[in-house]
Design an enzyme around this catalytic site. Sequence first.
Site, mmCIF file in Angstrom:
data_model
loop_
_atom_site.group_PDB
_atom_site.id
_atom_site.type_symbol
_atom_site.label_atom_id
_atom_site.label_comp_id
_atom_site.label_asym_id
_atom_site.label_seq_id
_atom_site.Cartn_x
_atom_site.Cartn_y
_atom_site.Cartn_z
ATOM 1 N N ASP A 1 0.874 -1.172 -0.103
ATOM 2 C CA ASP A 1 -0.156 -0.109 0.117
ATOM 3 C C ASP A 1 0.743 1.234 0.006
ATOM 4 O O ASP A 1 1.904 1.266 0.443
ATOM 5 C CB ASP A 1 -0.833 0.005 1.212
ATOM 6 C CG ASP A 1 -2.131 -1.014 1.204
ATOM 7 O OD1 ASP A 1 -2.001 -1.903 0.154
ATOM 8 O OD2 ASP A 1 -2.881 -0.930 2.174
ATOM 9 N N HIS B 1 3.230 -2.330 3.399
ATOM 10 C CA HIS B 1 3.623 -0.906 3.006
ATOM 11 C C HIS B 1 4.794 -0.651 2.478
ATOM 12 O O HIS B 1 5.720 -1.420 2.659
ATOM 13 C CB HIS B 1 3.328 0.036 4.024
ATOM 14 C CG HIS B 1 1.732 -0.242 4.603
ATOM 15 N ND1 HIS B 1 1.362 -1.120 5.484
ATOM 16 C CD2 HIS B 1 0.578 0.595 4.622
ATOM 17 C CE1 HIS B 1 0.253 -1.108 5.796
ATOM 18 N NE2 HIS B 1 -0.208 -0.032 5.181
#
Length: 223
Positions: A29, A181
């Site tokens: 992400d 992430h």
Amino acid sequence: MQNEKVLVNEKAAQPAPSTSGKVVYLTFDDGPSELTNQFLDVLKEKGVKSTFFMQGRNLEREKLHSVVKRASLEGHYIGGHSMTHVYKTLYEEGQFVNEMKQTLSLIRDITGKSPHLVRPPYGSAPGLANKKIRDQLAEAKIKVWDWTIDSNDWNLSGRPQEILTTIKNTTKRKTEVVLLHEKPQTLKVLPDIIDFYKKQGYTFGVYDDVKHFPLNFTKDERL
């Protein structure tokens, strides 16, 4: 998660069962970022394809367009992760669908591909509890993916081994979707994460619009 409080991390969505052994989807992400090229280097070296969920405000940075194109050309899937990543704007002010449409449009403009998958910032619960928003998504034919494993990597700066430990302790399904992430600590431990799943007999999946399976905390089969 942009160093913001995770609203959903204690539950796991339930993916469709795998018909060909164990499969893990590594998902990243908050890109694109200055680290994206390095993530792609590791994935290329390890022979792994993955799924990126990118933010519109980062996609608007022209200097990052080359790495977005690279990710697409190397076989990774690029989905949307909203324009702003702001909970109030997305969910309380009802801009979720509009922001996702904008983000997917940016991806299409940069890569020439038309993705339909998005990841809701903070997860679909409680954000997409409002059926009206889900109805809009279904009408727009936008699909939603949450995750089965929250690595908590965004909150473990300087502690990469804790990311790996979390993943090892929560890997238990034949099909896993791992929330990661684009963070320095994640990049550092990524080779170990990949090696772990290889040793466990997992193959690495990359999202395919044609082979979509529902994976959202709201359990809405339309998404």
